[in-house]
Design a protein around this motif. Structure first.
Motif, PDB file in Angstrom:
ATOM      1  N   ALA A 185      -0.004   8.107  81.514  1.00  0.00           N
ATOM      2  CA  ALA A 185       1.361   8.353  81.994  1.00  0.00           C
ATOM      3  C   ALA A 185       1.393   8.566  83.505  1.00  0.00           C
ATOM      4  CB  ALA A 185       1.955   9.566  81.280  1.00  0.00           C
ATOM      5  N   ARG A 186       0.301   9.108  84.060  1.00  0.00           N
ATOM      6  CA  ARG A 186       0.270   9.359  85.506  1.00  0.00           C
ATOM      7  C   ARG A 186      -0.304   8.188  86.283  1.00  0.00           C
ATOM      8  NH1 ARG A 186       1.030  13.119  82.636  1.00  0.00           N
ATOM      9  NH2 ARG A 186       2.275  14.914  83.281  1.00  0.00           N
ATOM     10  N   ARG A 187      -1.114   7.417  85.619  1.00  0.00           N
ATOM     11  CA  ARG A 187      -1.750   6.300  86.309  1.00  0.00           C
ATOM     12  C   ARG A 187      -0.893   5.048  86.300  1.00  0.00           C
ATOM     13  NH1 ARG A 187      -7.677   3.643  86.196  1.00  0.00           N
ATOM     14  NH2 ARG A 187      -7.092   2.206  87.850  1.00  0.00           N
ATOM     15  N   TRP A 188      -0.343   4.738  85.127  1.00  0.00           N
ATOM     16  CA  TRP A 188       0.404   3.486  84.973  1.00  0.00           C
ATOM     17  C   TRP A 188       1.824   3.825  84.524  1.00  0.00           C
ATOM     18  CZ3 TRP A 188      -4.650   2.885  82.247  1.00  0.00           C
ATOM     19  CH2 TRP A 188      -5.574   2.158  83.005  1.00  0.00           C
ATOM     20  N   ARG A 189       2.620   4.257  85.456  1.00  0.00           N
ATOM     21  CA  ARG A 189       3.974   4.697  85.122  1.00  0.00           C
ATOM     22  C   ARG A 189       4.824   3.568  84.549  1.00  0.00           C
ATOM     23  NH1 ARG A 189       4.810   9.782  87.564  1.00  0.00           N
ATOM     24  NH2 ARG A 189       3.016  10.265  88.856  1.00  0.00           N
ATOM     25  N   ASP A 190       4.513   2.329  84.980  1.00  0.00           N
ATOM     26  CA  ASP A 190       5.297   1.184  84.503  1.00  0.00           C
ATOM     27  C   ASP A 190       4.543   0.374  83.460  1.00  0.00           C
ATOM     28  OD1 ASP A 190       7.284   1.848  86.387  1.00  0.00           O
ATOM     29  OD2 ASP A 190       6.120   0.840  87.949  1.00  0.00           O
ATOM     30  N   GLY A 191       3.602   1.000  82.795  1.00  0.00           N
ATOM     31  CA  GLY A 191       2.851   0.289  81.770  1.00  0.00           C
ATOM     32  C   GLY A 191       1.442  -0.019  82.225  1.00  0.00           C
ATOM     33  N   VAL A 192       0.507  -0.106  81.267  1.00  0.00           N
ATOM     34  CA  VAL A 192      -0.907  -0.331  81.581  1.00  0.00           C
ATOM     35  C   VAL A 192      -1.094  -1.685  82.259  1.00  0.00           C
ATOM     36  CG1 VAL A 192      -3.223  -0.557  80.600  1.00  0.00           C
ATOM     37  CG2 VAL A 192      -1.614   1.120  79.639  1.00  0.00           C
ATOM     38  N   MET A 193      -1.881  -1.688  83.343  1.00  0.00           N
ATOM     39  CA  MET A 193      -2.077  -2.891  84.141  1.00  0.00           C
ATOM     40  C   MET A 193      -3.568  -3.133  84.340  1.00  0.00           C
ATOM     41  SD  MET A 193      -0.338  -3.485  87.845  1.00  0.00           S
ATOM     42  CE  MET A 193      -1.647  -2.806  88.828  1.00  0.00           C
ATOM     43  N   CYS A 194      -4.011  -4.380  84.223  1.00  0.00           N
ATOM     44  CA  CYS A 194      -5.415  -4.726  84.445  1.00  0.00           C
ATOM     45  C   CYS A 194      -5.789  -4.411  85.905  1.00  0.00           C
ATOM     46  CB  CYS A 194      -5.653  -6.205  84.160  1.00  0.00           C
ATOM     47  SG  CYS A 194      -7.305  -6.763  84.640  1.00  0.00           S
ATOM     48  N   VAL A 209      -2.148  -7.062  78.408  1.00  0.00           N
ATOM     49  CA  VAL A 209      -3.372  -6.396  77.965  1.00  0.00           C
ATOM     50  C   VAL A 209      -3.192  -5.921  76.535  1.00  0.00           C
ATOM     51  CG1 VAL A 209      -3.960  -5.609  80.304  1.00  0.00           C
ATOM     52  CG2 VAL A 209      -2.610  -4.127  78.811  1.00  0.00           C
ATOM     53  N   ARG A 210      -4.321  -5.808  75.825  1.00  0.00           N
ATOM     54  CA  ARG A 210      -4.212  -5.223  74.492  1.00  0.00           C
ATOM     55  C   ARG A 210      -5.113  -4.006  74.390  1.00  0.00           C
ATOM     56  NH1 ARG A 210      -7.854  -7.132  70.254  1.00  0.00           N
ATOM     57  NH2 ARG A 210      -9.584  -8.239  71.212  1.00  0.00           N
ATOM     58  N   PHE A 211      -4.664  -3.030  73.612  1.00  0.00           N
ATOM     59  CA  PHE A 211      -5.369  -1.763  73.485  1.00  0.00           C
ATOM     60  C   PHE A 211      -6.376  -1.846  72.343  1.00  0.00           C
ATOM     61  CE2 PHE A 211      -5.294   2.864  72.110  1.00  0.00           C
ATOM     62  CZ  PHE A 211      -6.079   3.302  73.159  1.00  0.00           C
ATOM     63  N   LEU A 212      -7.621  -1.478  72.624  1.00  0.00           N
ATOM     64  CA  LEU A 212      -8.657  -1.434  71.586  1.00  0.00           C
ATOM     65  C   LEU A 212      -8.771   0.038  71.160  1.00  0.00           C
ATOM     66  CD1 LEU A 212     -11.272  -3.629  73.526  1.00  0.00           C
ATOM     67  CD2 LEU A 212      -9.505  -4.415  71.926  1.00  0.00           C
ATOM     68  N   ALA A 213      -7.979   0.393  70.156  1.00  0.00           N
ATOM     69  CA  ALA A 213      -7.766   1.806  69.840  1.00  0.00           C
ATOM     70  C   ALA A 213      -9.056   2.548  69.497  1.00  0.00           C
ATOM     71  CB  ALA A 213      -6.770   1.931  68.686  1.00  0.00           C
ATOM     72  N   ARG A 268     -11.999   2.192  70.583  1.00  0.00           N
ATOM     73  CA  ARG A 268     -12.842   2.463  71.747  1.00  0.00           C
ATOM     74  C   ARG A 268     -12.059   3.045  72.912  1.00  0.00           C
ATOM     75  NH1 ARG A 268     -15.418  -2.927  73.125  1.00  0.00           N
ATOM     76  NH2 ARG A 268     -16.703  -1.662  74.491  1.00  0.00           N
ATOM     77  N   ARG A 269     -10.764   3.209  72.734  1.00  0.00           N
ATOM     78  CA  ARG A 269      -9.878   3.715  73.797  1.00  0.00           C
ATOM     79  C   ARG A 269     -10.066   2.914  75.089  1.00  0.00           C
ATOM     80  NH1 ARG A 269     -11.203   8.578  71.160  1.00  0.00           N
ATOM     81  NH2 ARG A 269      -9.382   9.415  70.082  1.00  0.00           N
ATOM     82  N   LEU A 270     -10.107   1.584  74.921  1.00  0.00           N
ATOM     83  CA  LEU A 270     -10.225   0.659  76.051  1.00  0.00           C
ATOM     84  C   LEU A 270      -9.089  -0.356  75.970  1.00  0.00           C
ATOM     85  CD1 LEU A 270     -14.014  -0.340  75.953  1.00  0.00           C
ATOM     86  CD2 LEU A 270     -12.939   1.213  77.587  1.00  0.00           C
ATOM     87  N   TRP A 271      -8.837  -1.025  77.093  1.00  0.00           N
ATOM     88  CA  TRP A 271      -7.908  -2.150  77.098  1.00  0.00           C
ATOM     89  C   TRP A 271      -8.683  -3.426  77.399  1.00  0.00           C
ATOM     90  CZ3 TRP A 271      -6.729   2.648  78.786  1.00  0.00           C
ATOM     91  CH2 TRP A 271      -5.565   3.233  78.291  1.00  0.00           C
ATOM     92  N   GLU A 272      -8.119  -4.543  76.960  1.00  0.00           N
ATOM     93  CA  GLU A 272      -8.707  -5.834  77.296  1.00  0.00           C
ATOM     94  C   GLU A 272      -7.611  -6.708  77.887  1.00  0.00           C
ATOM     95  OE1 GLU A 272     -11.980  -8.151  75.071  1.00  0.00           O
ATOM     96  OE2 GLU A 272     -10.078  -8.964  74.350  1.00  0.00           O
ATOM     97  N   CYS A 273      -7.902  -7.245  79.087  1.00  0.00           N
ATOM     98  CA  CYS A 273      -6.957  -8.135  79.748  1.00  0.00           C
ATOM     99  C   CYS A 273      -6.968  -9.483  79.040  1.00  0.00           C
ATOM    100  CB  CYS A 273      -7.353  -8.296  81.212  1.00  0.00           C
ATOM    101  SG  CYS A 273      -6.246  -9.378  82.130  1.00  0.00           S
ATOM    102  N   LYS A 274      -5.776 -10.089  78.908  1.00  0.00           N
ATOM    103  CA  LYS A 274      -5.706 -11.375  78.223  1.00  0.00           C
ATOM    104  C   LYS A 274      -6.052 -12.544  79.149  1.00  0.00           C
ATOM    105  CE  LYS A 274      -2.529  -9.791  74.660  1.00  0.00           C
ATOM    106  NZ  LYS A 274      -1.176  -9.830  74.095  1.00  0.00           N
ATOM    107  N   SER A 275      -6.085 -12.287  80.465  1.00  0.00           N
ATOM    108  CA  SER A 275      -6.494 -13.353  81.404  1.00  0.00           C
ATOM    109  C   SER A 275      -7.991 -13.574  81.322  1.00  0.00           C
ATOM    110  CB  SER A 275      -6.118 -12.966  82.834  1.00  0.00           C
ATOM    111  OG  SER A 275      -4.741 -12.705  82.913  1.00  0.00           O
ATOM    112  N   LYS A 276      -8.397 -14.782  81.719  1.00  0.00           N
ATOM    113  CA  LYS A 276      -9.831 -15.111  81.664  1.00  0.00           C
ATOM    114  C   LYS A 276     -10.493 -14.742  82.993  1.00  0.00           C
ATOM    115  CE  LYS A 276     -10.116 -17.639  77.661  1.00  0.00           C
ATOM    116  NZ  LYS A 276      -9.352 -16.590  76.914  1.00  0.00           N
ATOM    117  N   HIS A 277     -11.225 -13.670  82.997  1.00  0.00           N
ATOM    118  CA  HIS A 277     -12.012 -13.308  84.180  1.00  0.00           C
ATOM    119  C   HIS A 277     -13.077 -12.311  83.753  1.00  0.00           C
ATOM    120  CE1 HIS A 277      -9.988  -9.410  84.415  1.00  0.00           C
ATOM    121  NE2 HIS A 277      -8.827 -10.006  84.429  1.00  0.00           N
TER     122      HIS A 277
END
Ligand SMILES: [Zn+2]
Length: 321
Positions: A27-36, A44-48, A50-59
């Motif tokens: 809530a304090r880091r990404w006020r406008d939503g989680v960003m890669c 991005v999708r949340f990997l619940a 592991r409490r990680l996110w994965e970006c959908k872009s290829k990099h």
């Protein structure tokens, strides 16, 4: 989610839940939503599990945690311990020792020391406005000497010893207090020469303001850009508004904290400690600004994003904690 914690005891319970830690930081880091953090995408999708996110872009580095690019990055210490350490530092008026934090959160003293330095970095809020701002706005300017043998020596004598500072191991802190805003700026300076002190005044204080200093030669010439009133320390009583009692109160707080909690204060570390004390002072509860412990903690955490310091940068050594 449970309501926000108001005391250290409530914070311990609240942040024992990893989801509360995560949600609080997100809530304090990404006020406008989680960003890669690598490409800026919000796809991005949340990997619940592991409490990680994965970006959908290829990099490369598509997976990221809330710790990435923060002072928590690369730390094996869990977020609940980090957040409790931030809580204690942001709220202990006279400073808190690494020993107290070590005991309270149960990590080694070496790790605690490292955590505290990272957290202090986050407490340097970086301000963009100047102090003062008109003929009625008063700013007190003063310096103090920190460390070792000269603690009880009168300021005039300290000035004499200043040239032999290395031999006495003294460190000088310069401070400016805006009386109207009740806001302090302070930093470690290399000496008390004019070329060191005056640029700080010009940098921090709006021209045209009223500036109060002692009669040090270093401040001669400020009247070119300021209403400059000089305090005569030989006079027994304070001359009306011409005094530096406000910034001297800040020095008392600073030294009380150092005396009680810090054994050795190297200039580099003193600088971080000054930031910590400035943070608490400028964010203390006043009639105009009724901040509580949670507010101060929340402000500190909000500032953590993007701040990162490595063990090597702190000590010149490799990480081994
Ligand atoms: Zn990405």
């Amino acid at each position: 989610m449970a309501s926000e914690p108001k005391t250290l005891q409530e914070a311990i319970i609240y942040f024992a839940d990893p989801d509360n830690c995560l949600n609080f930081l997100v809530a304090r880091r990404w006020r406008d939503g989680v960003m890669c953090p690598h490409c800026g995408s919000k796809e991005v999708r949340f990997l619940a599990t592991r409490r990680l996110w994965e970006c959908k872009s290829k990099h490369a580095k598509r997976q990221f945690s809330v710790k990435v690019n923060t002072i928590f990055e690369d730390s094996p210490i869990s977020l609940d311990k980090w957040l409790l350490a931030v809580w204690m530092i942001a709220n202990c008026k006279n400073g808190v020792s690494s020993y107290e934090i070590h005991r309270a959160i149960g990590v080694t003293q070496k790790s605690t020391w490292f955590m505290m330095h990272r957290i202090r970095l986050a407490l340097d809020l970086g301000t963009f406005h100047k102090l003062g701002g008109g003929p009625n706005n008063e700013v007190e300017v003063d310096e103090t000497f920190v460390g070792g043998k000269l603690r009880n020596m009168h300021k005039d004598k300290k000035a004499i010893y200043n040239n032999t500072r290395g031999a006495f191991g003294k460190t000088i802190v310069m401070g400016l207090l805006d009386r109207g805003r009740k806001e302090v700026r302070a930093k470690v300076v290399v000496d008390t020469k004019r070329d060191t002190l005056q640029p700080q005044v010009h940098k921090e204080v709006k021209h045209g303001s009223t500036v109060y200093t002692d009669e040090a030669v270093a401040y001669e010439g400020l009247s070119y850009k300021y209403v400059h009133d000089v305090i005569n320390h030989m006079e027994k009583y304070v001359n009306g508004r011409v005094h530096t009692n406000g910034i001297e109160n800040f020095w008392s707080l600073l030294k009380r904290g150092i005396g009680g909690t810090y054994v050795a204060v190297e200039p580099f570390h003193l600088s971080r400690y000054v930031d910590e004390q400035v943070f608490r002072y400028n964010n203390r509860a006043t009639a105009d600004n009724p901040m509580n412990d949670f507010d101060r903690f929340s402000l500190a955490v909000s500032n953590i994003v993007g701040k990162r310091i490595t063990y090597a940068e702190l000590t010149g050594k490799e990480a081994g904690w």
